[in-house]
Design a protein around this motif. Structure first.
Motif, PDB file in Angstrom:
ATOM      1  N   THR A 238      48.556  43.913  22.137  1.00  0.00           N
ATOM      2  CA  THR A 238      48.521  42.471  21.847  1.00  0.00           C
ATOM      3  C   THR A 238      48.768  42.134  20.377  1.00  0.00           C
ATOM      4  N   GLU A 239      48.625  43.139  19.491  1.00  0.00           N
ATOM      5  CA  GLU A 239      48.739  42.940  18.040  1.00  0.00           C
ATOM      6  C   GLU A 239      47.638  42.013  17.518  1.00  0.00           C
ATOM      7  N   ALA A 240      46.522  41.960  18.203  1.00  0.00           N
ATOM      8  CA  ALA A 240      45.376  41.169  17.750  1.00  0.00           C
ATOM      9  C   ALA A 240      44.638  41.920  16.646  1.00  0.00           C
ATOM     10  N   SER A 241      43.872  41.185  15.852  1.00  0.00           N
ATOM     11  CA  SER A 241      43.213  41.781  14.686  1.00  0.00           C
ATOM     12  C   SER A 241      41.895  42.464  15.022  1.00  0.00           C
ATOM     13  N   SER A 242      41.340  42.206  16.192  1.00  0.00           N
ATOM     14  CA  SER A 242      40.073  42.828  16.587  1.00  0.00           C
ATOM     15  C   SER A 242      40.101  43.112  18.081  1.00  0.00           C
ATOM     16  N   VAL A 243      39.199  43.989  18.526  1.00  0.00           N
ATOM     17  CA  VAL A 243      39.143  44.306  19.957  1.00  0.00           C
ATOM     18  C   VAL A 243      38.738  43.091  20.792  1.00  0.00           C
ATOM     19  N   PRO A 244      37.689  42.324  20.416  1.00  0.00           N
ATOM     20  CA  PRO A 244      37.353  41.132  21.218  1.00  0.00           C
ATOM     21  C   PRO A 244      38.508  40.136  21.319  1.00  0.00           C
ATOM     22  N   ASP A 245      39.207  39.902  20.179  1.00  0.00           N
ATOM     23  CA  ASP A 245      40.368  39.015  20.215  1.00  0.00           C
ATOM     24  C   ASP A 245      41.432  39.562  21.160  1.00  0.00           C
ATOM     25  N   THR A 263      37.211  51.251  26.818  1.00  0.00           N
ATOM     26  CA  THR A 263      36.233  52.317  26.600  1.00  0.00           C
ATOM     27  C   THR A 263      36.296  52.748  25.141  1.00  0.00           C
ATOM     28  N   LEU A 264      35.121  52.959  24.548  1.00  0.00           N
ATOM     29  CA  LEU A 264      35.016  53.196  23.109  1.00  0.00           C
ATOM     30  C   LEU A 264      34.326  54.515  22.787  1.00  0.00           C
ATOM     31  N   GLY A 265      34.380  55.479  23.702  1.00  0.00           N
ATOM     32  CA  GLY A 265      33.773  56.782  23.446  1.00  0.00           C
ATOM     33  C   GLY A 265      32.273  56.676  23.276  1.00  0.00           C
ATOM     34  N   GLU A 266      31.769  57.282  22.210  1.00  0.00           N
ATOM     35  CA  GLU A 266      30.324  57.276  21.976  1.00  0.00           C
ATOM     36  C   GLU A 266      29.790  55.887  21.647  1.00  0.00           C
ATOM     37  N   ASP A 267      30.682  54.934  21.360  1.00  0.00           N
ATOM     38  CA  ASP A 267      30.267  53.552  21.095  1.00  0.00           C
ATOM     39  C   ASP A 267      30.170  52.721  22.368  1.00  0.00           C
ATOM     40  N   GLY A 268      30.406  53.334  23.515  1.00  0.00           N
ATOM     41  CA  GLY A 268      30.210  52.629  24.777  1.00  0.00           C
ATOM     42  C   GLY A 268      31.468  51.964  25.288  1.00  0.00           C
ATOM     43  N   CYS A 269      31.360  50.698  25.676  1.00  0.00           N
ATOM     44  CA  CYS A 269      32.496  49.977  26.244  1.00  0.00           C
ATOM     45  C   CYS A 269      32.296  48.483  26.046  1.00  0.00           C
ATOM     46  N   LEU A 270      33.390  47.754  26.111  1.00  0.00           N
ATOM     47  CA  LEU A 270      33.366  46.294  25.989  1.00  0.00           C
ATOM     48  C   LEU A 270      34.181  45.726  27.134  1.00  0.00           C
ATOM     49  N   MET A 271      33.651  44.702  27.770  1.00  0.00           N
ATOM     50  CA  MET A 271      34.308  44.119  28.935  1.00  0.00           C
ATOM     51  C   MET A 271      34.397  42.608  28.781  1.00  0.00           C
ATOM     52  N   LEU A 272      35.542  42.049  29.147  1.00  0.00           N
ATOM     53  CA  LEU A 272      35.702  40.608  29.232  1.00  0.00           C
ATOM     54  C   LEU A 272      36.010  40.273  30.683  1.00  0.00           C
ATOM     55  N   GLN A 273      35.123  39.520  31.306  1.00  0.00           N
ATOM     56  CA  GLN A 273      35.257  39.160  32.712  1.00  0.00           C
ATOM     57  C   GLN A 273      35.616  37.686  32.814  1.00  0.00           C
ATOM     58  N   ARG A 274      36.705  37.408  33.499  1.00  0.00           N
ATOM     59  CA  ARG A 274      37.157  36.036  33.656  1.00  0.00           C
ATOM     60  C   ARG A 274      36.204  35.268  34.577  1.00  0.00           C
ATOM     61  N   ALA A 275      35.904  34.026  34.238  1.00  0.00           N
ATOM     62  CA  ALA A 275      35.073  33.186  35.103  1.00  0.00           C
ATOM     63  C   ALA A 275      35.857  32.841  36.357  1.00  0.00           C
ATOM     64  N   GLU A 276      35.154  32.817  37.495  1.00  0.00           N
ATOM     65  CA  GLU A 276      35.831  32.516  38.758  1.00  0.00           C
ATOM     66  C   GLU A 276      36.326  31.076  38.807  1.00  0.00           C
ATOM     67  N   ALA A 277      35.609  30.199  38.133  1.00  0.00           N
ATOM     68  CA  ALA A 277      36.024  28.790  38.083  1.00  0.00           C
ATOM     69  C   ALA A 277      35.769  28.253  36.682  1.00  0.00           C
ATOM     70  N   GLU A 278      36.619  27.378  36.240  1.00  0.00           N
ATOM     71  CA  GLU A 278      36.481  26.793  34.911  1.00  0.00           C
ATOM     72  C   GLU A 278      35.242  25.894  34.857  1.00  0.00           C
ATOM     73  N   ASP A 279      34.379  26.136  33.872  1.00  0.00           N
ATOM     74  CA  ASP A 279      33.205  25.288  33.656  1.00  0.00           C
ATOM     75  C   ASP A 279      33.482  24.415  32.438  1.00  0.00           C
ATOM     76  N   PHE A 280      33.816  23.165  32.691  1.00  0.00           N
ATOM     77  CA  PHE A 280      34.203  22.295  31.590  1.00  0.00           C
ATOM     78  C   PHE A 280      33.006  21.906  30.719  1.00  0.00           C
ATOM     79  N   GLN A 281      31.794  22.197  31.197  1.00  0.00           N
ATOM     80  CA  GLN A 281      30.607  21.893  30.411  1.00  0.00           C
ATOM     81  C   GLN A 281      30.199  23.058  29.512  1.00  0.00           C
ATOM     82  N   SER A 282      30.809  24.244  29.731  1.00  0.00           N
ATOM     83  CA  SER A 282      30.388  25.413  28.966  1.00  0.00           C
ATOM     84  C   SER A 282      30.797  25.282  27.502  1.00  0.00           C
ATOM     85  N   GLU A 283      30.031  25.945  26.670  1.00  0.00           N
ATOM     86  CA  GLU A 283      30.234  25.869  25.225  1.00  0.00           C
ATOM     87  C   GLU A 283      31.419  26.731  24.800  1.00  0.00           C
TER      88      GLU A 283
END
Length: 411
Positions: A238-245, A263-283
């Motif tokens: 993606t050429e993003a500047s960070s893993v979360p981005d 997967t990040l080896g000994e640092d564990g793992c990071l997951m981004l899960q898409r919401a099933e439906a858009e919550d327009f009230q969410s922050e």
């Protein structure tokens, strides 16, 4: 070239079983209670990728150029990303099938025998007359706890013509998930695309192991339902500047993907899960800021894998965009140095456990801790497969039963 069935008597396999561990899973936003996953109604999964032989040597320290050293141990066992992940899935109780290509040499015969002994269906393997099967030399440095792989791809490689329509149709019959590993070569990727396109046509979910940015990988990713990737892949792709981005960018680029895990080896793992439906009230929150706050809430004292989960929010990546979903941060098991033997295949074990978790409809939080524990158990023996656990392993019990001790408390 021909496709054939081989049904050899199962060989005797020995498994190293270390002591059990406990699960502690904390979330800064939600109370998580471990639930008993239902036994998967459909246990059949299909994997497409590499099956190989690994020649493993352990040494006290990695040699310098022109050194002559003595190994401390040596083993020959099955390897390859798909072969390892599907072996893990089979030991956890799934019924995996594999599409891969080997030669009719002694190494190819050993690959088939070992897969079948673990319950992997090799009926759809392609066996070439002549050539050689895929193999790797793996040097495990016992001092630095590293492993160096020298990989030799099989020849001839798989091509789309190796897969007849009837075999492809049979391979996909009654399949719950299809999985593709991340080390496919160019012509193998073309073959994988044939399988993926047919799976997509049948509405079968597709799991992609994304390991490196290569030509035609994008075509495969565009058909994905779930993506699990190596530590370097998201930012390179993606050429993003960070893993979360980068994870936000992945979900924006691949609108059909339900989650992406890095997967990040000994640092564990990071997951981004898409919401099933858009919550327009969410922050709306900055995903990098959220990631930093979640890292502060990780239980650093826990030896077992833990998980921190955010609430569903509009996750914003600067200069990239916004996606509605939740971020999950998982830790790896803290393995005592005296028990850590070899990390070869840890990522494959993680994916094999993810396949099981998806078939068992595990919640995301449980899936991450379960997969991390399976991967950690596998690191206690030489090679990718010797230490892989069965579902009955006592170290997995805390992740699979409703135990009051496993009810997380709020921070």
């Amino acid at each position: 070239m021909a496709t054939f069935h081989l049904r050899s008597p199962p060989s005797t396999l020995l498994y190293h079983i270390p002591p059990p561990c406990n699960l502690a899973c904390k979330s800064p936003f939600t109370r998580l209670k471990m639930s008993t996953p239902s036994t998967p109604e459909n246990r059949t999964v299909l994997g497409c990728g590499m099956a190989a032989v690994d020649f493993l040597v352990a040494v006290d320290s990695y040699p310098k150029p022109d050194d002559k050293i003595r190994s401390t141990s040596f083993e020959v066992q099955g390897g390859g990303n798909a072969g390892n992940a599907l072996t893990c899935a089979a030991r956890l109780g799934l019924s995996p099938r594999i599409i891969s290509k080997i030669a009719d040499d002694s190494q190819g015969k050993g690959i088939l025998e070992e897969l079948e002994a673990d319950g992997v269906d090799t009926s759809f393997m392609v066996v070439s007359r002549g050539g050689h099967s895929t193999f790797s030399y793996v040097i495990v440095d016992s001092q630095e706890k590293t492993r160096t792989c020298i990989y030799t791809p099989g020849y001839p490689p798989m091509i789309p013509e190796d897969l007849s329509k009837s075999n492809l149709s049979s391979a996909l019959d009654d399949v719950k998930l299809v999985y593709f590993d991340g080390v496919l070569q160019e012509t193998e990727l073309l073959s994988a695309l044939v399988v993926a396109q047919e799976a997509h046509r049948r509405n079968i979910p597709i799991v992609i192991d994304a390991e490196s940015k290569r030509e035609r990988v994008d075509d495969l990713l565009n058909l994905a339902t779930y993506v699990v990737c190596s530590a370097r892949f998201p930012q390179v792709w993606t050429e993003a500047s960070s893993v979360p981005d980068a994870l936000v960018s992945v979900l924006l680029k691949l609108p059909n993907v339900k989650f992406v895990i890095v997967t990040l080896g000994e640092d564990g793992c990071l997951m981004l899960q898409r919401a099933e439906a858009e919550d327009f009230q969410s922050e709306e929150v900055d995903v990098d800021d959220l990631f930093k706050k979640m890292k502060q809430r990780i239980d650093r004292d826990s030896l077992s894998p833990t998980c921190v989960s955010s609430d569903i929010a509009k996750l914003h990546a600067k200069g990239i965009g916004t996606v509605s979903g939740k971020l999950l941060l998982g830790t790896a098991e803290k393995i005592p140095p005296s028990e850590l033997v070899d990390t070869t295949g840890a990522g494959d074990a993680f994916i094999g456990a993810v396949l099981y978790a998806l078939c068992a409809n595990m919640p995301a939080e449980e899936m991450l801790t379960f997969a991390s524990q399976v991967a950690g158990i596998g690191c206690r023996a030489l090679g990718a497969r010797a230490g892989l656990p069965h579902l009955t392993d006592p170290r997995l019990r805390p992740f699979l039963v409703n135990d009051p001790q496993n009810v997380a408390t709020l921070l």
